[in-house]
Design a protein around this motif. Structure first.
Motif, PDB file in Angstrom:
ATOM      1  N   LEU A  19      -0.150  37.323  -6.833  1.00 54.35           N
ATOM      2  CA  LEU A  19       0.269  37.025  -5.463  1.00 54.35           C
ATOM      3  C   LEU A  19       0.738  35.579  -5.364  1.00 54.35           C
ATOM      4  O   LEU A  19       1.721  35.281  -4.667  1.00 54.35           O
ATOM      5  CB  LEU A  19      -0.896  37.268  -4.494  1.00 54.35           C
ATOM      6  CG  LEU A  19      -0.604  36.968  -3.016  1.00 54.35           C
ATOM      7  CD1 LEU A  19       0.569  37.794  -2.509  1.00 54.35           C
ATOM      8  CD2 LEU A  19      -1.838  37.210  -2.155  1.00 54.35           C
ATOM      9  N   LEU A  20       0.079  34.687  -6.066  1.00 53.88           N
ATOM     10  CA  LEU A  20       0.511  33.288  -6.066  1.00 53.88           C
ATOM     11  C   LEU A  20       1.908  33.157  -6.658  1.00 53.88           C
ATOM     12  O   LEU A  20       2.739  32.384  -6.163  1.00 53.88           O
ATOM     13  CB  LEU A  20      -0.498  32.446  -6.860  1.00 53.88           C
ATOM     14  CG  LEU A  20      -0.218  30.950  -6.955  1.00 53.88           C
ATOM     15  CD1 LEU A  20      -0.059  30.317  -5.575  1.00 53.88           C
ATOM     16  CD2 LEU A  20      -1.334  30.247  -7.726  1.00 53.88           C
ATOM     17  N   ASP A  21       2.185  33.926  -7.707  1.00 57.55           N
ATOM     18  CA  ASP A  21       3.541  33.903  -8.286  1.00 57.55           C
ATOM     19  C   ASP A  21       4.589  34.357  -7.274  1.00 57.55           C
ATOM     20  O   ASP A  21       5.710  33.827  -7.247  1.00 57.55           O
ATOM     21  CB  ASP A  21       3.591  34.810  -9.514  1.00 57.55           C
ATOM     22  CG  ASP A  21       2.844  34.222 -10.708  1.00 57.55           C
ATOM     23  OD1 ASP A  21       2.635  32.986 -10.725  1.00 57.55           O
ATOM     24  OD2 ASP A  21       2.463  35.002 -11.606  1.00 57.55           O
ATOM     25  N   ARG A  22       4.246  35.329  -6.442  1.00 62.38           N
ATOM     26  CA  ARG A  22       5.192  35.803  -5.427  1.00 62.38           C
ATOM     27  C   ARG A  22       5.459  34.726  -4.380  1.00 62.38           C
ATOM     28  O   ARG A  22       6.590  34.574  -3.908  1.00 62.38           O
ATOM     29  CB  ARG A  22       4.643  37.060  -4.742  1.00 62.38           C
ATOM     30  CG  ARG A  22       4.752  38.311  -5.547  1.00 62.38           C
ATOM     31  CD  ARG A  22       6.196  38.829  -5.611  1.00 62.38           C
ATOM     32  NE  ARG A  22       6.602  39.456  -4.351  1.00 62.38           N
ATOM     33  CZ  ARG A  22       7.617  39.040  -3.592  1.00 62.38           C
ATOM     34  NH1 ARG A  22       8.329  37.985  -3.931  1.00 62.38           N
ATOM     35  NH2 ARG A  22       7.912  39.670  -2.474  1.00 62.38           N
ATOM     36  N   LEU A  23       4.434  33.968  -4.011  1.00 60.75           N
ATOM     37  CA  LEU A  23       4.609  32.931  -2.997  1.00 60.75           C
ATOM     38  C   LEU A  23       5.143  31.636  -3.591  1.00 60.75           C
ATOM     39  O   LEU A  23       5.560  30.746  -2.848  1.00 60.75           O
ATOM     40  CB  LEU A  23       3.269  32.656  -2.308  1.00 60.75           C
ATOM     41  CG  LEU A  23       2.743  33.784  -1.405  1.00 60.75           C
ATOM     42  CD1 LEU A  23       1.340  33.468  -0.931  1.00 60.75           C
ATOM     43  CD2 LEU A  23       3.652  33.980  -0.209  1.00 60.75           C
ATOM     44  N   ASP A  24       5.108  31.520  -4.900  1.00 57.04           N
ATOM     45  CA  ASP A  24       5.571  30.298  -5.568  1.00 57.04           C
ATOM     46  C   ASP A  24       6.434  30.696  -6.771  1.00 57.04           C
ATOM     47  O   ASP A  24       6.059  30.492  -7.921  1.00 57.04           O
ATOM     48  CB  ASP A  24       4.362  29.472  -6.017  1.00 57.04           C
ATOM     49  CG  ASP A  24       4.755  28.135  -6.610  1.00 57.04           C
ATOM     50  OD1 ASP A  24       5.832  27.615  -6.251  1.00 57.04           O
ATOM     51  OD2 ASP A  24       3.996  27.615  -7.444  1.00 57.04           O
ATOM     52  N   PRO A  25       7.610  31.290  -6.506  1.00 53.24           N
ATOM     53  CA  PRO A  25       8.422  31.845  -7.597  1.00 53.24           C
ATOM     54  C   PRO A  25       8.893  30.804  -8.605  1.00 53.24           C
ATOM     55  O   PRO A  25       9.151  31.124  -9.755  1.00 53.24           O
ATOM     56  CB  PRO A  25       9.600  32.485  -6.864  1.00 53.24           C
ATOM     57  CG  PRO A  25       9.670  31.773  -5.555  1.00 53.24           C
ATOM     58  CD  PRO A  25       8.263  31.451  -5.202  1.00 53.24           C
TER      59      PRO A  25
END
Length: 579
Positions: free
Chosen positions: A170-176
């Motif tokens: 989820l962090l990767d989705r919010l911080d591409p």
């Protein structure tokens, strides 16, 4: 821009939910146990023993930790294994506090930056989150990742109750872009269409700047004035010639003024108007694409909602656990041994609040040992002997142990109780407002009505508010009643002869029995009233000793009265009445 630091492993939300359910179930079983119809302890007892003050002194950093502390439940008989597991968890944090103070300080700093996201998670299920709300989620994910990394650095095996779920995906989705910084922006990487629109908008802005610079250059060459890099002309009102020139030029328009200056900017031409129109169209499209990104990210957050709430609970456990561990280490508290038998054995017990007061006065607390089992234990001794403080200390240790907290002593063996009640009269706590014999009897009735098997009853100066004859009779009757019940009952009393019986353990405050009276009287000779009381307190031994015969009980009251200046003939007269 916003970002976060992460140190999480990858895990799909769906794979985590079975584990989450197990963890929640374990937490409920650990804290709640078997339902009972009555509560363990009332508010008065929590206050009188100092338990409530200790709880308020245990610091938490997050809203989750504060909520976890507020919801703390006692462990009841039959839950000894669950309580020992809770102590195992606290042990790990206590070791970390002692061995890695810098790492613990980092963890606390991280906790202080965690915001409450419960409402945001709820909104994600029905509404599109704003950029600010998405930033809060990203910040939470960053702090979660940081905590996971710190925990694994501080302890070899992280207890289950402190294990945070991996939310790296989820962090990767919010911080591409993977920058992991504390900012948030609708990055171009979220949406290729958005990236193209922004690129086109930037090109239009460059075209606009190019045209404006060309017009500025022509005006400057033609009229000899200088405009700002923003293509603005500042005209002093005192310069009549320049004012007249600027106002007459169709290429300039008046946009602002103050009491000294008039500001002009370049008048848009047809080419500029077209660029402005196209840019406005692009901005509307960009806003629509950003809304799509926010909607998609919100849907992703909603898919992780249960896992994020689970981590909120774990953070609450960790925050409160660290608060308990730091409090225990700073105040030299220890893990009690929990047993199935109903006993309370304390070595070198200390009342934390009194110890704190004495420490502020640069005085030393006198620790007390006590062994209590089912039956009645009576503590006798003169006022100023510390009986009430010792009584409160026993209740404090028992309650702290029952709520899974470390206890203030060098060693303790505790059997869990179903009911704990302390009755302390008005002389010891004016704030309670229990100043009459009637109030005392009402509270004793409350004890009689609510006591269960394995109760811990602590009573200070029973029946002290009535005449001595009836007080002695009532005290004997209460003692006989409690002696036949499956309770641990401890009471303090001045009625020495009320505590005679086969099943009654008599304890006496050592008091001045071992004092150097020659030295004591020399110090008292030149002291004022307040100093005399403090000197006597300094020589008093507050430890408890067992006495098997009433003739072993020392007569401390007469000694203290004599030291404080009561006339000798009165002291001698009193001795004649002693039997």
């Amino acid at each position: 821009m916003l970002s976060i630091t992460g140190n999480c492993a990858t895990a799909l939300p769906g794979l985590c939910r079975g584990f989450r359910s197990l963890m929640f179930g374990w937490e409920v079983l650990t804290q709640m146990g078997k339902a009972t119809g009555k509560m363990l302890v009332n508010t008065r007892t929590r206050n009188e023993t100092g338990f409530e003050k200790i709880m308020s002194d245990i610091e938490t950093c997050t809203a989750y930790g504060g909520q976890r502390k507020k919801q703390l439940k006692p462990f009841l008989p039959g839950q000894e294994q669950a309580l020992n597991r809770e102590y195992d968890h606290t042990d790990a944090l206590c070791k970390a506090v002692g061995k890695h103070p810098e790492g613990v300080a980092e963890m606390i700093a991280c906790l202080w930056h965690i915001k409450e996201i419960g409402l945001t998670l709820s909104r994600s299920l029905s509404q599109t989150l704003s950029v600010v709300e998405l930033f809060d989620i990203k910040n939470f994910l960053l702090r979660t990742a940081e905590l996971r990394a710190l925990l694994h650095k501080l302890t070899d095996k992280v207890p289950e109750t402190y294990q945070l779920m991996d939310t790296e995906k989820l962090l990767d989705r919010l911080d591409p872009s993977g920058e992991r910084i504390d900012t948030f922006y609708i990055y171009d990487a979220f949406n290729p269409v958005l990236a193209d629109l922004r690129k086109e908008k930037r090109q239009l802005e460059l075209d606009m700047r190019k045209i404006q610079k060309q017009v500025r250059s022509e005006l400057e060459d033609r009229h000899g004035f200088r405009m700002t890099p923003k293509c603005e002309l500042l005209v002093p009102k005192a310069d009549k010639a320049l004012s007249e020139l600027a106002s007459g030029l169709s290429e300039l328009r008046r946009i602002d003024e103050d009491y000294m200056t008039v500001m002009y900017s370049i008048t848009p031409n047809a080419q500029m108007d077209e660029i402005t129109r196209r840019r406005e169209d692009l901005e509307a499209k960009i806003e629509a694409e950003e809304e799509i990104v926010c909607r998609d990210l919100t849907a992703e957050v909603a898919r992780w909602e249960k896992d994020l709430r689970f981590n909120c609970g774990i953070i609450g456990n960790l925050d409160f656990g660290l608060g308990k561990a730091r409090y225990a280490v700073m105040r030299h508290c220890v893990r009690p041994e929990i047993c199935e038998a109903h006993v309370l054995m304390i070595e070198e017990g200390r009342h934390l609040l009194v110890e704190e007061i004495l420490s502020g006065q640069k005085k030393t607390y006198c620790p007390v040992d006590v062994e209590l089992t089912t039956g009645v234990t009576a503590i006798t001794g003169a006022n100023m002997g510390g009986k009430t403080i010792s009584l409160k200390m026993m209740g404090q240790v028992a309650l702290l142990a029952q709520y899974g907290l470390y206890v203030p002593c060098s060693k303790a063996l505790v059997g869990l109780s179903n009911y704990v009640h302390i009755l302390v009269g008005d002389g010891q706590n004016v704030q309670r407002g229990l100043s009459s014999f009637g109030s005392e009897m009402e509270e004793l009735r409350e004890i009689l009505d609510n006591a269960l098997d394995r109760s811990l009853i602590l009573i200070d100066e029973i029946a002290s508010g009535t005449n001595p004859t009836e007080g002695l009779a009532l005290t004997k009757s209460f003692i006989n009643y409690f002696a036949g019940k499956p309770y641990i009952t401890i009471l303090t009393t001045h009625f020495d002869h009320a505590t005679v019986g086969e099943h009654i353990v008599n304890l006496q405050v050592r008091g001045l029995s071992g004092a150097d009276f020659d030295r004591l009287y020399r110090e008292l000779a030149h002291a004022n009233r307040r100093e005399r009381i403090e000197i006597i307190a300094k020589y008093t031994d507050y430890r408890l000793m067992r006495v098997d015969r009433m003739d072993q009980v020392p007569r401390e009251a007469l000694n203290i009265a004599k030291m404080l200046g009561v006339y000798p003939e009165i002291i001698d007269g009193a001795k004649k009445y002693l039997v």
